[in-house]
Design an enzyme around this catalytic site. Structure first.
Site, PDB file in Angstrom:
ATOM      1  N   THR A  57     -67.099  37.136 -39.561  1.00 27.81           N
ATOM      2  CA  THR A  57     -66.821  37.874 -38.330  1.00 27.81           C
ATOM      3  C   THR A  57     -66.337  39.295 -38.595  1.00 27.81           C
ATOM      4  O   THR A  57     -66.790  40.243 -37.936  1.00 27.81           O
ATOM      5  CB  THR A  57     -65.785  37.118 -37.477  1.00 27.81           C
ATOM      6  OG1 THR A  57     -66.328  35.847 -37.111  1.00 27.81           O
ATOM      7  CG2 THR A  57     -65.436  37.897 -36.219  1.00 27.81           C
ATOM      8  N   HIS A  63     -64.016  29.664 -36.373  1.00 28.73           N
ATOM      9  CA  HIS A  63     -65.069  30.648 -36.568  1.00 28.73           C
ATOM     10  C   HIS A  63     -65.001  31.659 -35.429  1.00 28.73           C
ATOM     11  O   HIS A  63     -64.745  31.296 -34.287  1.00 28.73           O
ATOM     12  CB  HIS A  63     -66.446  29.975 -36.558  1.00 28.73           C
ATOM     13  CG  HIS A  63     -66.672  29.053 -37.708  1.00 28.73           C
ATOM     14  ND1 HIS A  63     -67.068  27.747 -37.544  1.00 28.73           N
ATOM     15  CD2 HIS A  63     -66.559  29.246 -39.046  1.00 28.73           C
ATOM     16  CE1 HIS A  63     -67.196  27.176 -38.731  1.00 28.73           C
ATOM     17  NE2 HIS A  63     -66.889  28.059 -39.656  1.00 28.73           N
ATOM     18  N   HIS A 114     -62.563  27.956 -43.997  1.00 30.10           N
ATOM     19  CA  HIS A 114     -63.565  28.542 -43.107  1.00 30.10           C
ATOM     20  C   HIS A 114     -62.846  29.372 -42.054  1.00 30.10           C
ATOM     21  O   HIS A 114     -61.680  29.156 -41.757  1.00 30.10           O
ATOM     22  CB  HIS A 114     -64.390  27.439 -42.440  1.00 30.10           C
ATOM     23  CG  HIS A 114     -65.424  26.837 -43.337  1.00 30.10           C
ATOM     24  ND1 HIS A 114     -66.780  26.940 -43.095  1.00 30.10           N
ATOM     25  CD2 HIS A 114     -65.313  26.132 -44.491  1.00 30.10           C
ATOM     26  CE1 HIS A 114     -67.446  26.322 -44.049  1.00 30.10           C
ATOM     27  NE2 HIS A 114     -66.573  25.822 -44.916  1.00 30.10           N
ATOM     28  N   ASP A 124     -74.538  27.717 -46.359  1.00 29.84           N
ATOM     29  CA  ASP A 124     -73.372  27.474 -45.520  1.00 29.84           C
ATOM     30  C   ASP A 124     -73.750  26.543 -44.369  1.00 29.84           C
ATOM     31  O   ASP A 124     -74.761  26.750 -43.700  1.00 29.84           O
ATOM     32  CB  ASP A 124     -72.863  28.819 -44.978  1.00 29.84           C
ATOM     33  CG  ASP A 124     -71.477  28.726 -44.370  1.00 29.84           C
ATOM     34  OD1 ASP A 124     -70.727  27.798 -44.720  1.00 29.84           O
ATOM     35  OD2 ASP A 124     -71.142  29.603 -43.543  1.00 29.84           O
ATOM     36  N   HIS A 125     -72.944  25.531 -44.146  1.00 28.97           N
ATOM     37  CA  HIS A 125     -73.159  24.567 -43.054  1.00 28.97           C
ATOM     38  C   HIS A 125     -74.571  23.981 -43.066  1.00 28.97           C
ATOM     39  O   HIS A 125     -75.300  24.027 -42.068  1.00 28.97           O
ATOM     40  CB  HIS A 125     -72.867  25.210 -41.692  1.00 28.97           C
ATOM     41  CG  HIS A 125     -71.412  25.481 -41.469  1.00 28.97           C
ATOM     42  ND1 HIS A 125     -70.514  24.495 -41.123  1.00 28.97           N
ATOM     43  CD2 HIS A 125     -70.696  26.626 -41.568  1.00 28.97           C
ATOM     44  CE1 HIS A 125     -69.299  25.032 -41.014  1.00 28.97           C
ATOM     45  NE2 HIS A 125     -69.384  26.314 -41.292  1.00 28.97           N
TER      46      HIS A 125
END
Length: 288
Positions: free
Chosen positions: A233, A180, A208, A85-86
């Site tokens: 989260t 996020h 996302h 991810d990222h």
């Protein structure tokens, strides 16, 4: 079952109007919880490691070995993709691929579009011969994740089309109002932009910041082309609440397993809830 690319997984999700959940791991117990939930729900799943946490987790090889071992030990039968991810750089994406990750995201969204496309093309050229799927991002998803803080910048339609056509990616994360971390008030996704981008690009879209978005917005996003939704989260919050409750109620507790097991159980339930919300439960029968 061996790890798989998310390419066919997302194609089937897009065609079937459901979304595969991506859930980020933070240690061994998180990986166990995500896989347990997927197996119990008979849902395909994407287990992800954020690039900013890779070293904390022991490195690319450690993560791959851990997840592969759990697939065997837990007798997992559902399709599982292991995703970076990222990914911060081309080299980091290549390291993940060499270590056995079956999917990577190259995050060039903070660079000019020409640089974003060039970075993405190089990653795709390395990934495709190895049967590894590639996700790219256009625009900027706001909020904070793993220490990265940013503001929202909506994806530009022409840039989305260029990235898809010129880099030949498998999935597109087009920033359209999600963030996020926790939302302040109800999220407001750009559904009109979403519809046009989906129609013009034709690839599975990635949402996302999927934590905290109301179910009706999630359902609409899926109908408008989102086949992958990222959640972190809500799992973090569920884990923290469960562990905090144990520590508050028993000041003398010290056994690690006794302290953290309720947190792991909370992750399992959170992941299962999201899988049902995304309409992924039972879809593992549609083999990829």
């Amino acid at each position: 079952m061996a790890l798989v690319s998310m390419k066919e997984m997302l194609k089937k999700a897009k065609a079937g109007h459901y979304a595969v959940g991506q859930f980020n791991l933070n240690n061994l117990q998180w990986a166990q919880a995500i896989l347990q939930a997927a197996e119990e729900e008979q849902a395909p799943v994407i287990v992800a490691a954020s690039d900013r946490l890779v070293d904390f987790l022991g490195g690319f090889q450690t993560i791959t070995s851990m997840v592969n071992s759990l697939l065997i030990e837990m007798k997992i039968t559902v399709p599982v993709a292991l995703h970076l991810d990222h990914g911060m750089t081309i080299d980091r994406c290549k390291q993940a691929i060499d270590a056995g990750f079956t999917s990577v995201m190259i995050d060039g969204s903070h660079s000019p579009i020409e640089d974003n496309i060039a970075m993405t093309k190089e990653v795709v050229a390395y990934a495709q011969p190895r049967n590894v799927s590639v996700e790219a991002e256009v625009g900027t998803v706001g909020g904070m994740e793993d220490g990265l803080i940013g503001g929202v910048k909506y994806a530009d339609l022409d840039e989305c089309v260029r990235v898809v056509e010129e880099a030949n990616i498998d999935a597109l994360a087009a920033a359209l109002g999600s963030v996020h971390g926790p939302y302040q008030g109800e999220p407001k996704l750009g559904f009109e932009e979403m519809k046009v981008i989906s129609e013009r690009t034709g690839v599975p879209l990635v949402l996302h910041g999927g934590s905290g978005i109301p179910d009706y917005q999630i359902r609409k996003a899926i109908l408008l082309g989102h086949a992958k939704i990222n959640v972190n989260t809500e799992c973090l919050q569920a884990w923290a609440h469960a562990v905090r409750t144990i520590l508050t109620n028993d000041q003398d507790i010290y056994d690690y397993r006794a302290i953290t097991t309720p947190g792991t159980e909370a992750i399992v339930e959170t992941v299962k809830t999201k899988m049902r919300e995304f309409q992924t439960s039972g879809k593992a029968k549609e083999r990829v």
